[in-house]
Motif scaffolding. Structure first.
Motif, PDB file in Angstrom:
ATOM      1  N   GLU A   1     115.575  12.260 -63.535  1.00  0.00           N
ATOM      2  CA  GLU A   1     116.887  11.675 -63.254  1.00  0.00           C
ATOM      3  C   GLU A   1     117.321  11.958 -61.826  1.00  0.00           C
ATOM      4  OE1 GLU A   1     119.832  12.926 -66.058  1.00  0.00           O
ATOM      5  OE2 GLU A   1     119.045  11.669 -67.669  1.00  0.00           O
ATOM      6  N   ASN A   2     117.809  10.892 -61.180  1.00  0.00           N
ATOM      7  CA  ASN A   2     118.431  11.000 -59.846  1.00  0.00           C
ATOM      8  C   ASN A   2     117.548  11.782 -58.859  1.00  0.00           C
ATOM      9  OD1 ASN A   2     120.793   9.712 -60.911  1.00  0.00           O
ATOM     10  ND2 ASN A   2     121.410  11.687 -61.779  1.00  0.00           N
ATOM     11  N   TRP A   3     116.267  11.470 -58.869  1.00  0.00           N
ATOM     12  CA  TRP A   3     115.303  12.217 -58.050  1.00  0.00           C
ATOM     13  C   TRP A   3     115.330  11.693 -56.616  1.00  0.00           C
ATOM     14  CZ3 TRP A   3     113.325  16.590 -59.596  1.00  0.00           C
ATOM     15  CH2 TRP A   3     112.254  17.174 -58.901  1.00  0.00           C
ATOM     16  N   THR A   4     115.566  12.593 -55.680  1.00  0.00           N
ATOM     17  CA  THR A   4     115.641  12.234 -54.267  1.00  0.00           C
ATOM     18  C   THR A   4     114.740  13.177 -53.467  1.00  0.00           C
ATOM     19  OG1 THR A   4     117.897  11.373 -54.455  1.00  0.00           O
ATOM     20  CG2 THR A   4     117.160  12.019 -52.257  1.00  0.00           C
ATOM     21  N   VAL A   5     113.974  12.593 -52.572  1.00  0.00           N
ATOM     22  CA  VAL A   5     113.016  13.363 -51.764  1.00  0.00           C
ATOM     23  C   VAL A   5     113.140  12.922 -50.313  1.00  0.00           C
ATOM     24  CG1 VAL A   5     110.587  13.972 -51.461  1.00  0.00           C
ATOM     25  CG2 VAL A   5     111.436  13.384 -53.739  1.00  0.00           C
ATOM     26  N   HIS A   6     113.151  13.893 -49.400  1.00  0.00           N
ATOM     27  CA  HIS A   6     113.221  13.591 -47.974  1.00  0.00           C
ATOM     28  C   HIS A   6     111.878  13.871 -47.301  1.00  0.00           C
ATOM     29  CE1 HIS A   6     117.496  13.892 -48.977  1.00  0.00           C
ATOM     30  NE2 HIS A   6     117.708  13.128 -47.923  1.00  0.00           N
ATOM     31  N   SER A   7     111.636  13.138 -46.236  1.00  0.00           N
ATOM     32  CA  SER A   7     110.387  13.276 -45.490  1.00  0.00           C
ATOM     33  C   SER A   7     110.315  14.634 -44.815  1.00  0.00           C
ATOM     34  CB  SER A   7     110.285  12.176 -44.430  1.00  0.00           C
ATOM     35  OG  SER A   7     109.255  12.458 -43.510  1.00  0.00           O
ATOM     36  N   PRO A   8     109.159  15.321 -44.919  1.00  0.00           N
ATOM     37  CA  PRO A   8     109.026  16.611 -44.216  1.00  0.00           C
ATOM     38  C   PRO A   8     108.970  16.449 -42.699  1.00  0.00           C
ATOM     39  CG  PRO A   8     106.952  15.983 -45.249  1.00  0.00           C
ATOM     40  CD  PRO A   8     107.974  14.986 -45.711  1.00  0.00           C
ATOM     41  N   ILE A   9     108.646  15.253 -42.230  1.00  0.00           N
ATOM     42  CA  ILE A   9     108.576  14.990 -40.788  1.00  0.00           C
ATOM     43  C   ILE A   9     109.935  14.559 -40.249  1.00  0.00           C
ATOM     44  CG2 ILE A   9     107.471  13.578 -39.004  1.00  0.00           C
ATOM     45  CD1 ILE A   9     105.058  13.337 -40.869  1.00  0.00           C
ATOM     46  N   GLN A  10     110.655  13.746 -41.043  1.00  0.00           N
ATOM     47  CA  GLN A  10     112.004  13.319 -40.681  1.00  0.00           C
ATOM     48  C   GLN A  10     112.945  13.711 -41.817  1.00  0.00           C
ATOM     49  OE1 GLN A  10     110.381   9.116 -39.943  1.00  0.00           O
ATOM     50  NE2 GLN A  10     112.059   9.228 -38.469  1.00  0.00           N
ATOM     51  N   PRO A  11     113.411  14.941 -41.824  1.00  0.00           N
ATOM     52  CA  PRO A  11     114.197  15.450 -42.958  1.00  0.00           C
ATOM     53  C   PRO A  11     115.464  14.667 -43.265  1.00  0.00           C
ATOM     54  CG  PRO A  11     113.475  17.247 -41.545  1.00  0.00           C
ATOM     55  CD  PRO A  11     113.166  15.982 -40.811  1.00  0.00           C
ATOM     56  N   ASP A  12     115.947  13.865 -42.311  1.00  0.00           N
ATOM     57  CA  ASP A  12     117.148  13.081 -42.584  1.00  0.00           C
ATOM     58  C   ASP A  12     116.830  11.747 -43.264  1.00  0.00           C
ATOM     59  OD1 ASP A  12     115.836  12.149 -40.320  1.00  0.00           O
ATOM     60  OD2 ASP A  12     117.678  11.432 -39.356  1.00  0.00           O
ATOM     61  N   ARG A  13     115.524  11.449 -43.448  1.00  0.00           N
ATOM     62  CA  ARG A  13     115.129  10.172 -44.076  1.00  0.00           C
ATOM     63  C   ARG A  13     114.683  10.396 -45.513  1.00  0.00           C
ATOM     64  NH1 ARG A  13     110.460   6.847 -44.693  1.00  0.00           N
ATOM     65  NH2 ARG A  13     109.127   8.421 -43.727  1.00  0.00           N
ATOM     66  N   ALA A  14     115.337   9.708 -46.450  1.00  0.00           N
ATOM     67  CA  ALA A  14     114.965   9.802 -47.866  1.00  0.00           C
ATOM     68  C   ALA A  14     113.831   8.831 -48.151  1.00  0.00           C
ATOM     69  CB  ALA A  14     116.159   9.496 -48.754  1.00  0.00           C
TER      70      ALA A  14
END
Length: 509
Positions: free
Chosen positions: A265-278
Motif C-alpha cells: 500500500e502507498n509504496w513510494t521509492v526515490h532514486s538513489p542518484i536523484q533523491p528528490d525524484r520518485a
C-alpha cells in the motif's frame, strides 16, 4: 568471385562429455542477412565462435571457407583481418573509456607511436554518424544506454572494415524502439554490401529482417529456410527448433485462487542518484494464494525498482509505504527479513545478481537458504547434493551433474537454477523479474510450466515482463505501471495488448 561469402562444412566441436556441434554445414550468401535460430544449448554461439576464431583452428573438425579461401583462424585477430567481426551478447566495452577510445581499442589511430587524438575523435564521429548516433566521440560509454552501446559496437566493427558481421542476440536487452533502430541499421549495412549473421530468439524480428534462416537443434543443422521456396512462419521455425509443434505457447492452467497473501500500500521509492525524484509513487497492489499476477510497463516505468525495493530495500532511498502479509504488517528492511517473511525475488539480471557463475549448480541452489542445510555451523554436504540433484531432475536442468559450473550452462538452464534457488527457500510469494528474458521458446514453455506448478502449490506469483503476450498468456490478473504509478488493473478475461498499452502510456508525453 563466388556468390557465397562463407561456407562451413562438417563442423564438429566437442567439450568434455558434450558434443556441441555435430557435422554442421552452413552457407552464407554475399550481402544477405542470415539468421540462425535454435534453443539455448543448440550450438548457435559455439558455431559463431568457431567461425570468428574464439575457438581456434584445430580445436574443431571441419572446414571453413571465406571468399573461397580456407579460413584457418588461430584467434579473433586472424578472422578480423579477413573482415569477420563478432559482437557478443555480453558487450565488450570499457564503461569508463570514451566512445572513441572503445571504438579504436586495439586498433589505435597512432603516429610515430603516439595516439593522434584529433584523428581518433574525428574518425569516431564519422562512424557514429554512420550508425545514427548523435553523441560526441568523447562521451563516456557509461553515460549512454545499452541500445546506444550496441551501436557503438557496430561502429567499432565498421572501423575494422567489416565484411561479415556476426551479432549474437543484439536486441535481447533492448526496448522496441531501440530494437527497430538497430534492425533498420542492419538493413542499411546490407544495402552497402555488408553481410550479417544474426542469432536471435525474437522470431518476429528474425522473420522481418532475415533473407534466410538456418535452424540448429542439439548441435545439428536441421534446415535452412529460404522465402523463395519455403513458407516462413513462427510455427515453422519453432517446429524446427524444438522438434515438435507447439500448438499452444503456454501450458494449460486452471487457477485455484485463495485468500490474499501479500498487500502493498502507498509504496513510494526515490532514486538513489536523484533523491528528490520518485521512481515509484503511491503504488498499491495485492497478490493472492495460487494467483499469477503480471506487472506491465515500458522501460523506465519503475517495475524492477518496485520489486527490488519491496525485497529488502535492495533499491532506492526515502522508501515509504506498508507491506502486509496475511493481513499483518511486516517489515522488509533487509533481504534477510524479506526471505524470513516468505518473499523471494528472482532478478532480471541473472548473470550479475542472480547467480555465482564461477560456482557449481549445487552451491547456487543452496545459496539463499544455507541455514536449512546447516548443523552446528557447518553445511551438510550430502544434504546439499541431494537437494540440488532433486531440483536438477525435477526442473530438467540440462547438466551432467550438480557439480557443473553454472556459467557454462545455457541461458534457459541458468534461469532454472535461479528459480530452484528461490523455490528452495520455500517462499509464499515469488517475484519473477523477466523470468524468460534471453531464452528460447522451448525453455520458456518449461519455465511457464514451473510457474503454474508454483501457483498450484498455493504460492502467490508476481511476474514482471516486457513481453505483453507473455503476461496475457500466463497471468490471472495484470497491473500496468506508468512513470512509477499503478495506472490500471485488468483481469485475464478483459486483458488485451491494446488496453494494457493504454494504461502503460497513461500520463506520458
Amino acid at each position: 568471385m563466388t556468390d557465397d561469402i562463407l561456407r562451413m562444412r562438417g563442423i564438429t566441436m566437442e567439450f568434455p562429455g558434450v558434443k556441441a556441434l555435430s557435422d554442421v554445414n552452413l552457407t552464407v550468401r554475399r550481402g544477405e542477412i542470415h539468421a540462425i535460430c535454435g534453443e539455448n544449448g543448440a550450438g548457435k554461439s559455439t558455431l559463431m565462435k568457431v567461425l570468428s576464431g574464439v575457438y581456434p583452428h584445430g580445436t574443431y573438425s571441419g572446414e571453413i571457407e571465406v571468399d573461397g579461401e580456407p579460413g584457418h583462424f588461430s584467434g579473433i585477430r586472424d578472422s578480423e583481418h579477413r573482415g569477420i567481426v563478432i559482437i557478443h551478447q555480453e558487450l565488450a566495452l570499457c564503461a569508463q573509456l570514451s566512445i572513441a577510445e572503445n571504438i579504436f581499442l586495439g586498433n589505435e589511430r597512432a603516429t610515430r607511436g603516439m595516439i593522434d587524438w584529433n584523428k581518433t575523435n574525428h574518425d569516431a564521429d564519422n562512424l557514429l554518424k554512420r550508425v545514427g548516433l548523435r553523441e560526441k566521440a568523447t562521451t563516456t560509454v557509461a553515460d549512454i544506454g545499452v541500445g546506444k552501446q550496441q551501436l557503438v559496437e557496430i561502429a567499432k566493427a565498421l572501423s575494422k572494415s567489416v565484411r561479415l558481421l556476426i551479432l549474437d542476440e543484439p536486441t535481447a536487452a533492448l526496448n522496441d524502439r531501440d530494437s527497430e533502430h538497430l534492425l533498420d541499421l542492419l538493413r542499411g549495412l546490407r544495402d552497402e554490401g555488408i553481410t550479417c549473421v544474426i542469432i536471435s530468439h525474437k522470431l518476429n524480428e528474425v522473420i522481418s529482417i532475415a533473407d534466410r534462416i538456418s535452424i540448429l537443434r542439439d548441435g545439428k543443422m536441421i534446415r535452412t529456410l529460404d522465402p523463395a521456396n519455403d513458407e516462413i512462419t513462427e510455427d515453422v521455425i519453432i517446429a524446427g527448433m524444438v522438434g515438435r509443434d507447439l500448438e499452444h505457447r503456454f501450458p494449460p492452467h486452471e487457477p485455484k485462487i485463495g485468500e490474499e497473501v501479500l498487500r502493498i500500500e502507498n509504496w513510494t521509492v526515490h532514486s538513489p542518484i536523484q533523491p528528490d525524484r520518485a521512481v515509484v509513487s503511491n503504488a498499491s497492489l495485492t497478490l493472492r494464494a495460487g494467483e499469477i499476477v503480471g506487472l506491465a510497463g515500458l522501460m523506465g516505468a519503475g517495475r524492477t525498482e518496485l520489486a527490488m525495493s519491496v525485497f529488502g530495500r535492495s533499491y532506492g532511498v526515502g522508501i515509504s509505504g506498508q507491506v502486509y502479509k496475511n493481513g499483518k504488517e511486516i517489515r522488509t528492511r533487509t533481504v534477510q527479513e524479506a526471505i524470513r517473511h516468505g518473499i523471494a525475488y528472482a532478478t532480471e539480471d541473472r548473470k550479475r545478481y542472480g547467480l555465482n557463475l564461477i560456482d557449481d549448480i549445487k552451491r547456487n541452489v543452496s545459496a539463499a537458504a544455507l541455514t536449512k542445510l546447516a548443523s552446528r555451523g557447518f553445511v551438510n554436504d550430502n544434504e546439499e547434493n541431494k537437494v540440488a540433484e532433486s531440483y536438477r531432475k525435477s526442473m530438467n536442468i540440462k547438466a551432467p551433474t550438480v557439480a557443473s559450473i553454472t556459467g557454462k550452462l545455457s541461458g534457459g538452464n541458468q534461469q532454472k537454477v535461479v528459480l530452484a534457488k528461490w523455490i528452495f527457500t520455500d517462499p509464499d510469494v515469488l517475484i519473477l523479474d523477466e523470468p524468460t528474458r534471453g531464452i528460447d521458446v522451448g525453455a520458456k514453455y518449461e519455465i511457464y510450466t514451473i510457474i503454474n506448478q508454483l501457483a498450484d502449490q498455493g504460492k502467490a506469483v508476481l511476474v514482471i515482463s516486457s513481453e505483453l503476450p507473455e503476461l496475457l498468456g500466463l497471468c490471472d490478473r495484470i497491473y500496468a505501471l506508468s512513470a512509477g504509478r499503478i495506472t490500471g488493473e485488468v483481469p485475464r478475461e478483459e486483458a488485451t495488448q491494446e488496453r494494457l498499452m493504454q494504461f502503460m502510456t497513461k500520463g506520458q508525453g
